[in-house]
Design an enzyme around this catalytic site. Structure first.
Site, PDB file in Angstrom:
ATOM      1  N   GLY A 170       0.796  -1.220   0.000  1.00  0.00           N
ATOM      2  CA  GLY A 170       0.000   0.000   0.000  1.00  0.00           C
ATOM      3  C   GLY A 170       0.827   1.266   0.000  1.00  0.00           C
ATOM      4  N   LEU A 230       0.348   3.715  -2.056  1.00  0.00           N
ATOM      5  CA  LEU A 230       0.703   3.613  -3.469  1.00  0.00           C
ATOM      6  C   LEU A 230       1.152   4.955  -4.045  1.00  0.00           C
ATOM      7  CD1 LEU A 230      -2.216   1.318  -4.659  1.00  0.00           C
ATOM      8  CD2 LEU A 230       0.013   0.663  -3.731  1.00  0.00           C
ATOM      9  N   ALA A 249       5.235   4.767  -8.826  1.00  0.00           N
ATOM     10  CA  ALA A 249       5.939   3.534  -9.220  1.00  0.00           C
ATOM     11  C   ALA A 249       5.009   2.316  -9.128  1.00  0.00           C
ATOM     12  CB  ALA A 249       7.175   3.341  -8.339  1.00  0.00           C
ATOM     13  N   HIS A 250       4.154   2.278  -8.087  1.00  0.00           N
ATOM     14  CA  HIS A 250       3.196   1.165  -7.996  1.00  0.00           C
ATOM     15  C   HIS A 250       2.204   1.227  -9.167  1.00  0.00           C
ATOM     16  CE1 HIS A 250       4.040   1.623  -3.529  1.00  0.00           C
ATOM     17  NE2 HIS A 250       4.280   0.347  -3.720  1.00  0.00           N
ATOM     18  N   GLN A 270       7.630  -9.709   7.741  1.00  0.00           N
ATOM     19  CA  GLN A 270       8.877  -9.308   7.085  1.00  0.00           C
ATOM     20  C   GLN A 270       9.542  -8.099   7.754  1.00  0.00           C
ATOM     21  OE1 GLN A 270       6.633  -8.513   3.303  1.00  0.00           O
ATOM     22  NE2 GLN A 270       8.067  -6.805   3.063  1.00  0.00           N
ATOM     23  N   GLY A 311       8.655  -4.541  -8.553  1.00  0.00           N
ATOM     24  CA  GLY A 311       9.549  -3.443  -8.922  1.00  0.00           C
ATOM     25  C   GLY A 311      11.008  -3.858  -8.774  1.00  0.00           C
TER      26      GLY A 311
HETATM   27  O1  PAF Z   1       7.715  -5.147  -2.001  1.00  0.00           O
HETATM   28  C1  PAF Z   1       6.759  -5.165  -1.189  1.00  0.00           C
HETATM   29  O2  PAF Z   1       5.965  -4.241  -1.105  1.00  0.00           O
HETATM   30  C2  PAF Z   1       6.592  -6.372  -0.261  1.00  0.00           C
HETATM   31  O3  PAF Z   1       7.829  -6.885   0.114  1.00  0.00           O
HETATM   32  C3  PAF Z   1       5.706  -7.472  -0.869  1.00  0.00           C
HETATM   33  C4  PAF Z   1       6.318  -8.079  -2.118  1.00  0.00           C
HETATM   34  C5  PAF Z   1       4.332  -6.902  -1.193  1.00  0.00           C
HETATM   35  C6  PAF Z   1       5.519  -8.608   0.144  1.00  0.00           C
HETATM   36  O4  PAF Z   1       4.945  -8.161   1.324  1.00  0.00           O
END
Ligand code: PAF
Length: 286
Positions: free
Chosen positions: A31, A33, A36-37, A61, A149
């Site tokens: 999110g 955004l 680039a997204h 993560q 990306g």
């Molecule tokens: O690049 C990201 O935004 C995150 O690492 C991803 C790939 C959505 C996984 O949570």
């Protein structure tokens, strides 16, 4: 655009699309955004009939001292932007939907060869969290194509390797880095750069360009180049994390005769950690 919060409901919608022989492209995101997204979503639209974007700020993560709680959550603005460019499906599950048994009990996916270097060295467990959630999202969406990306070069390389190793039938495509006018790579974390830091925050990009030029000119003392690039970052007022000239495929330190080279760097501003990279194919240079 249809918005789904539950695995069962997005699965049913995608099943209907597949019955109509539609191909599915997937853009996973956390999110907040930005351009680039949206460029990744447009690339996805050019490749497949149906585009699914996911928004999930994946706690698995983030390290304990990292910015999971501060990570910007802007679902309303994000859905408005996605609707504006004609995205088909938005999947935004909550944590219980993705980790119903809790994160401690979650089965993990590990790509041992590349996960503990570069960003993985400073962020232990980060890539394990990424590969675990991306595997789950791939199993939920079952896309024909997924787009990531290339700014997160190591993430892209690890996901490619994971899909190959686990025989996941998805084509992984790289989306270009989109930059601000002064070269700073767009990132959701750029919002954490202070007004005083912002005029110099493109230093990582400038140092990458400087090293790239030296390599093109034939310089092969990579350690010296890496050292000088870190010095440039220090002088600009930031703290370098790593700056490394690598073999583009293995991410191991580049050898003198490597033809495909990627230069990767990460640096700390006061409140953010920024990453960037540049690649070059030396056999294409006359
Ligand atoms: O690049 C990201 O935004 C995150 O690492 C991803 C790939 C959505 C996984 O949570």
């Amino acid at each position: 655009m249809q918005i789904f919060h539950h695995i069962n409901s997005i699965r049913s919608a995608l099943e209907a699309a597949r019955i109509d022989n539609k191909t599915v492209a997937f853009v996973p995101t956390m999110g907040n955004l930005h351009a680039a997204h949206l460029a990744l979503v447009k690339q996805a639209q050019s490749l497949c009939d149906v585009v699914v974007v996911s928004i999930f700020v994946n706690r698995l993560q983030f390290g304990l001292n990292e910015d999971w709680d501060k990570y910007p959550r802007t679902l309303e603005e994000d859905s408005h932007k996605l609707r504006g460019i004609g995205c088909d499906f938005l999947f935004c599950p909550d944590e219980h939907e993705i980790y119903p048994n809790g994160m401690d009990e979650q089965t993990r996916v590990i790509v041992p060869s590349m996960a503990n270097v570069l960003c993985g060295a400073s962020r232990p467990g980060h890539f394990e969290g990424v590969t675990t959630v991306v595997t789950k999202l791939f199993n939920i969406v079952q896309p024909d194509t997924a787009i990531f990306g290339i700014k997160d070069y190591q993430q892209l390389a690890i996901i490619r390797r994971m899909a190959e190793d686990l025989c996941i039938p998805v084509k992984i495509i790289a989306g270009d880095i989109i930059r601000e006018a002064d070269g700073l790579a767009m990132s959701s974390r750029n919002g954490f750069i202070s007004a005083q830091e912002r005029p110099h925050a493109n230093q990582l990009n400038r140092s990458l360009q400087w090293v790239l030029q030296k390599v093109v000119e034939g310089e092969r003392d990579f350690l010296r180049l890496e050292h000088e690039a870190k010095e440039q970052i220090n002088v600009a007022g930031f703290k370098p994390d790593y700056f490394t000239i690598c073999n583009s495929k293995t991410l191991e330190p580049a050898a003198d005769d490597d033809l495909n080279i990627t230069i990767l760097g990460a640096m700390y501003t006061q409140r953010a950690r920024l990453i960037d990279n540049m690649s070059i194919e030396l056999d294409c240079i006359k």
